[in-house]
Design a protein around this motif. Structure first.
Motif, PDB file in Angstrom:
ATOM      1  N   LEU A  66       2.827 -24.952   0.320  1.00  0.00           N
ATOM      2  CA  LEU A  66       3.763 -25.311   1.391  1.00  0.00           C
ATOM      3  C   LEU A  66       4.770 -24.201   1.586  1.00  0.00           C
ATOM      4  O   LEU A  66       5.154 -23.523   0.641  1.00  0.00           O
ATOM      5  CB  LEU A  66       4.496 -26.614   1.039  1.00  0.00           C
ATOM      6  N   TRP A  67       5.201 -24.043   2.839  1.00  0.00           N
ATOM      7  CA  TRP A  67       6.298 -23.135   3.174  1.00  0.00           C
ATOM      8  C   TRP A  67       7.420 -23.967   3.764  1.00  0.00           C
ATOM      9  O   TRP A  67       7.247 -24.547   4.843  1.00  0.00           O
ATOM     10  CB  TRP A  67       5.837 -22.085   4.203  1.00  0.00           C
ATOM     11  N   ASP A  68       8.517 -24.066   3.037  1.00  0.00           N
ATOM     12  CA  ASP A  68       9.655 -24.874   3.491  1.00  0.00           C
ATOM     13  C   ASP A  68       9.222 -26.298   3.842  1.00  0.00           C
ATOM     14  O   ASP A  68       9.636 -26.866   4.857  1.00  0.00           O
ATOM     15  CB  ASP A  68      10.348 -24.220   4.697  1.00  0.00           C
ATOM     16  N   GLY A  69       8.366 -26.860   3.021  1.00  0.00           N
ATOM     17  CA  GLY A  69       7.932 -28.232   3.214  1.00  0.00           C
ATOM     18  C   GLY A  69       6.801 -28.414   4.202  1.00  0.00           C
ATOM     19  O   GLY A  69       6.295 -29.535   4.366  1.00  0.00           O
ATOM     20  N   GLU A  70       6.384 -27.363   4.874  1.00  0.00           N
ATOM     21  CA  GLU A  70       5.295 -27.432   5.852  1.00  0.00           C
ATOM     22  C   GLU A  70       4.053 -26.739   5.290  1.00  0.00           C
ATOM     23  O   GLU A  70       4.168 -25.846   4.450  1.00  0.00           O
ATOM     24  CB  GLU A  70       5.700 -26.747   7.163  1.00  0.00           C
ATOM     25  N   PRO A  71       2.857 -27.152   5.732  1.00  0.00           N
ATOM     26  CA  PRO A  71       1.648 -26.482   5.248  1.00  0.00           C
ATOM     27  C   PRO A  71       1.689 -24.978   5.496  1.00  0.00           C
ATOM     28  O   PRO A  71       2.098 -24.520   6.575  1.00  0.00           O
ATOM     29  CB  PRO A  71       0.533 -27.145   6.063  1.00  0.00           C
ATOM     30  N   SER A  72       1.291 -24.219   4.500  1.00  0.00           N
ATOM     31  CA  SER A  72       1.180 -22.775   4.669  1.00  0.00           C
ATOM     32  C   SER A  72       0.139 -22.469   5.738  1.00  0.00           C
ATOM     33  O   SER A  72      -0.675 -23.337   6.088  1.00  0.00           O
ATOM     34  CB  SER A  72       0.768 -22.133   3.344  1.00  0.00           C
ATOM     35  N   PRO A  73       0.129 -21.261   6.290  1.00  0.00           N
ATOM     36  CA  PRO A  73      -0.892 -20.930   7.298  1.00  0.00           C
ATOM     37  C   PRO A  73      -2.317 -21.178   6.802  1.00  0.00           C
ATOM     38  O   PRO A  73      -3.176 -21.636   7.561  1.00  0.00           O
ATOM     39  CB  PRO A  73      -0.639 -19.445   7.570  1.00  0.00           C
ATOM     40  N   TYR A  74      -2.573 -20.885   5.549  1.00  0.00           N
ATOM     41  CA  TYR A  74      -3.915 -21.120   5.004  1.00  0.00           C
ATOM     42  C   TYR A  74      -4.230 -22.604   4.979  1.00  0.00           C
ATOM     43  O   TYR A  74      -5.339 -23.028   5.335  1.00  0.00           O
ATOM     44  CB  TYR A  74      -4.014 -20.526   3.594  1.00  0.00           C
ATOM     45  N   LEU A  75      -3.277 -23.413   4.553  1.00  0.00           N
ATOM     46  CA  LEU A  75      -3.494 -24.850   4.526  1.00  0.00           C
ATOM     47  C   LEU A  75      -3.609 -25.417   5.937  1.00  0.00           C
ATOM     48  O   LEU A  75      -4.429 -26.302   6.201  1.00  0.00           O
ATOM     49  CB  LEU A  75      -2.356 -25.541   3.770  1.00  0.00           C
ATOM     50  N   ALA A  76      -2.807 -24.902   6.856  1.00  0.00           N
ATOM     51  CA  ALA A  76      -2.887 -25.362   8.246  1.00  0.00           C
ATOM     52  C   ALA A  76      -4.272 -25.101   8.830  1.00  0.00           C
ATOM     53  O   ALA A  76      -4.815 -25.932   9.575  1.00  0.00           O
ATOM     54  CB  ALA A  76      -1.812 -24.673   9.079  1.00  0.00           C
ATOM     55  N   ASN A  77      -4.871 -23.961   8.492  1.00  0.00           N
ATOM     56  CA  ASN A  77      -6.223 -23.665   8.975  1.00  0.00           C
ATOM     57  C   ASN A  77      -7.236 -24.687   8.455  1.00  0.00           C
ATOM     58  O   ASN A  77      -8.144 -25.113   9.177  1.00  0.00           O
ATOM     59  CB  ASN A  77      -6.644 -22.268   8.527  1.00  0.00           C
ATOM     60  N   ALA A 110       2.776 -33.749   3.232  1.00  0.00           N
ATOM     61  CA  ALA A 110       2.893 -32.714   4.266  1.00  0.00           C
ATOM     62  C   ALA A 110       1.578 -32.573   5.029  1.00  0.00           C
ATOM     63  O   ALA A 110       1.567 -32.383   6.255  1.00  0.00           O
ATOM     64  CB  ALA A 110       3.290 -31.384   3.631  1.00  0.00           C
ATOM     65  N   MET A 111       0.467 -32.674   4.332  1.00  0.00           N
ATOM     66  CA  MET A 111      -0.847 -32.590   4.961  1.00  0.00           C
ATOM     67  C   MET A 111      -1.084 -33.793   5.868  1.00  0.00           C
ATOM     68  O   MET A 111      -1.598 -33.662   6.988  1.00  0.00           O
ATOM     69  CB  MET A 111      -1.932 -32.500   3.889  1.00  0.00           C
ATOM     70  N   ARG A 112      -0.692 -34.973   5.410  1.00  0.00           N
ATOM     71  CA  ARG A 112      -0.832 -36.184   6.217  1.00  0.00           C
ATOM     72  C   ARG A 112      -0.022 -36.066   7.508  1.00  0.00           C
ATOM     73  O   ARG A 112      -0.525 -36.376   8.606  1.00  0.00           O
ATOM     74  CB  ARG A 112      -0.367 -37.396   5.411  1.00  0.00           C
ATOM     75  N   THR A 113       1.215 -35.626   7.376  1.00  0.00           N
ATOM     76  CA  THR A 113       2.074 -35.491   8.562  1.00  0.00           C
ATOM     77  C   THR A 113       1.473 -34.520   9.564  1.00  0.00           C
ATOM     78  O   THR A 113       1.462 -34.767  10.781  1.00  0.00           O
ATOM     79  CB  THR A 113       3.480 -35.021   8.142  1.00  0.00           C
ATOM     80  N   TYR A 114       0.943 -33.405   9.072  1.00  0.00           N
ATOM     81  CA  TYR A 114       0.336 -32.401   9.948  1.00  0.00           C
ATOM     82  C   TYR A 114      -0.859 -32.995  10.683  1.00  0.00           C
ATOM     83  O   TYR A 114      -1.026 -32.805  11.897  1.00  0.00           O
ATOM     84  CB  TYR A 114      -0.091 -31.197   9.117  1.00  0.00           C
ATOM     85  N   LEU A 115      -1.704 -33.718   9.961  1.00  0.00           N
ATOM     86  CA  LEU A 115      -2.905 -34.288  10.580  1.00  0.00           C
ATOM     87  C   LEU A 115      -2.566 -35.342  11.628  1.00  0.00           C
ATOM     88  O   LEU A 115      -3.211 -35.409  12.683  1.00  0.00           O
ATOM     89  CB  LEU A 115      -3.807 -34.889   9.508  1.00  0.00           C
ATOM     90  N   THR A 116      -1.566 -36.167  11.363  1.00  0.00           N
ATOM     91  CA  THR A 116      -1.192 -37.184  12.363  1.00  0.00           C
ATOM     92  C   THR A 116      -0.643 -36.519  13.616  1.00  0.00           C
ATOM     93  O   THR A 116      -0.866 -37.015  14.725  1.00  0.00           O
ATOM     94  CB  THR A 116      -0.164 -38.171  11.783  1.00  0.00           C
ATOM     95  N   ARG A 117       0.054 -35.407  13.456  1.00  0.00           N
ATOM     96  CA  ARG A 117       0.548 -34.673  14.629  1.00  0.00           C
ATOM     97  C   ARG A 117      -0.606 -34.088  15.432  1.00  0.00           C
ATOM     98  O   ARG A 117      -0.451 -33.776  16.610  1.00  0.00           O
ATOM     99  CB  ARG A 117       1.498 -33.549  14.212  1.00  0.00           C
ATOM    100  N   HIS A 118      -1.742 -33.908  14.788  1.00  0.00           N
ATOM    101  CA  HIS A 118      -2.904 -33.308  15.459  1.00  0.00           C
ATOM    102  C   HIS A 118      -3.980 -34.345  15.773  1.00  0.00           C
ATOM    103  O   HIS A 118      -5.164 -34.010  15.901  1.00  0.00           O
ATOM    104  CB  HIS A 118      -3.475 -32.175  14.612  1.00  0.00           C
ATOM    105  N   GLY A 119      -3.568 -35.601  15.887  1.00  0.00           N
ATOM    106  CA  GLY A 119      -4.447 -36.600  16.471  1.00  0.00           C
ATOM    107  C   GLY A 119      -5.242 -37.474  15.535  1.00  0.00           C
ATOM    108  O   GLY A 119      -6.013 -38.321  16.000  1.00  0.00           O
ATOM    109  N   ILE A 120      -5.100 -37.319  14.224  1.00  0.00           N
ATOM    110  CA  ILE A 120      -5.835 -38.193  13.313  1.00  0.00           C
ATOM    111  C   ILE A 120      -4.954 -39.393  12.972  1.00  0.00           C
ATOM    112  O   ILE A 120      -3.829 -39.232  12.512  1.00  0.00           O
ATOM    113  CB  ILE A 120      -6.248 -37.450  12.028  1.00  0.00           C
ATOM    114  N   PRO A 121      -5.445 -40.610  13.177  1.00  0.00           N
ATOM    115  CA  PRO A 121      -4.635 -41.796  12.870  1.00  0.00           C
ATOM    116  C   PRO A 121      -4.249 -41.838  11.391  1.00  0.00           C
ATOM    117  O   PRO A 121      -5.044 -41.475  10.521  1.00  0.00           O
ATOM    118  CB  PRO A 121      -5.561 -42.962  13.226  1.00  0.00           C
ATOM    119  N   ASP A 122      -3.050 -42.280  11.130  1.00  0.00           N
ATOM    120  CA  ASP A 122      -2.571 -42.346   9.758  1.00  0.00           C
ATOM    121  C   ASP A 122      -3.482 -43.215   8.897  1.00  0.00           C
ATOM    122  O   ASP A 122      -3.668 -42.945   7.702  1.00  0.00           O
ATOM    123  CB  ASP A 122      -1.142 -42.904   9.738  1.00  0.00           C
ATOM    124  N   SER A 123      -4.071 -44.238   9.500  1.00  0.00           N
ATOM    125  CA  SER A 123      -4.936 -45.153   8.750  1.00  0.00           C
ATOM    126  C   SER A 123      -6.207 -44.487   8.259  1.00  0.00           C
ATOM    127  O   SER A 123      -6.893 -45.017   7.370  1.00  0.00           O
ATOM    128  CB  SER A 123      -5.295 -46.360   9.618  1.00  0.00           C
TER     129      SER A 123
END
Length: 228
Positions: A66-77, A110-123
């Motif tokens: 994580l970078w400052d609580g957000e997924p690193s660029p590698y993790l975001a990819n 952090a990964m869950r939050t990123y995925l929900t922002r990109h359209g995957i339902p939290d469930s």
């Protein structure tokens, strides 16, 4: 006080001694390469792209910092690839596995939050908070979350080890190696894999328990049921 002089190692002068030295060096190189060879053999037909990944109920995304609580660029990819597979209907549930060993560092959330922002339902997202390394994540996916078959998502330099270890843990696995910029992190990761291959081979042979195992969790089965 004089420092003792360090003696330089002497190379053998006889042909027999030189021959033994060459044989010892060759044997050492072969032994060092055996784990990497094992990984390539085990994973030879199990690497895919997001375009040809098999339809599988579960995708496993490994943490990558994580970078400052957000997924690193590698993790975001990695997470972007999971989101693509979900939108294309190739997967139904994403198991995010990472490090949450202290309160101020939480990869899975952090990964869950990123995925929900990109359209995957939290469930449809399940979190593994004790994926401290690749072997732990694979064993926990099998024993704790009941995953028998999965698409694994990571960078190319790591994906073979991930597939080999999950196969050894009893998860029928296919790997999607996402693209990454060839920067310092990429070269570090590639170099690290050379040494990590040895540990991976030992894990596959001896099957050590994860750092934390714990009780079984129904998250994946519940997410799959809700998707139908």
């Amino acid at each position: 006080m004089r420092r003792p002089k360090l003696r330089r190692p002497r190379l053998p002068r006889t042909r027999a001694g030189q021959r033994k030295l060459v044989q010892a060096v060759t044997a050492g190189c072969v032994l060092a390469l055996l784990p990497a060879t094992w990984m390539y053999v085990v994973t030879g037909d199990r690497l895919r792209t997001t375009a040809d990944a098999p339809r599988t109920e579960v995708a496993v995304v490994f943490g990558a910092g994580l970078w400052d609580g957000e997924p690193s660029p590698y993790l975001a990819n990695r997470l972007d690839a999971a989101a693509d597979l979900y939108r294309e209907g190739r997967i139904e549930v994403v198991l995010v596995t990472g490090d949450n060993s202290r309160k101020d560092y939480d990869e899975p959330d952090a990964m869950r939050t990123y995925l929900t922002r990109h359209g995957i339902p939290d469930s449809q997202i399940v979190s593994d908070y004790a994926g401290f390394d690749t072997w732990d994540s694979c064993v926990r996916a099998k024993k704790i979350f009941g995953v028998d078959r999965a698409v694994l998502i990571s960078q190319g330099f790591h994906i073979r080890r991930a597939v080999a270890l999950c196969q050894a843990a009893g998860v029928t696995s296919y790997g999607v190696g996402v693209d990454a910029k060839h920067d310092v992190t990429w070269y570090y990761g590639g170099t690290r894999e050379i040494f990590a291959a040895g540990k991976a081979a030992l894990d596959a042979v001896f099957h050590p328990d994860p750092r934390f195992l714990g009780p079984k969790e129904p998250g994946v089965s519940k997410a799959l049921a809700s998707a139908r």
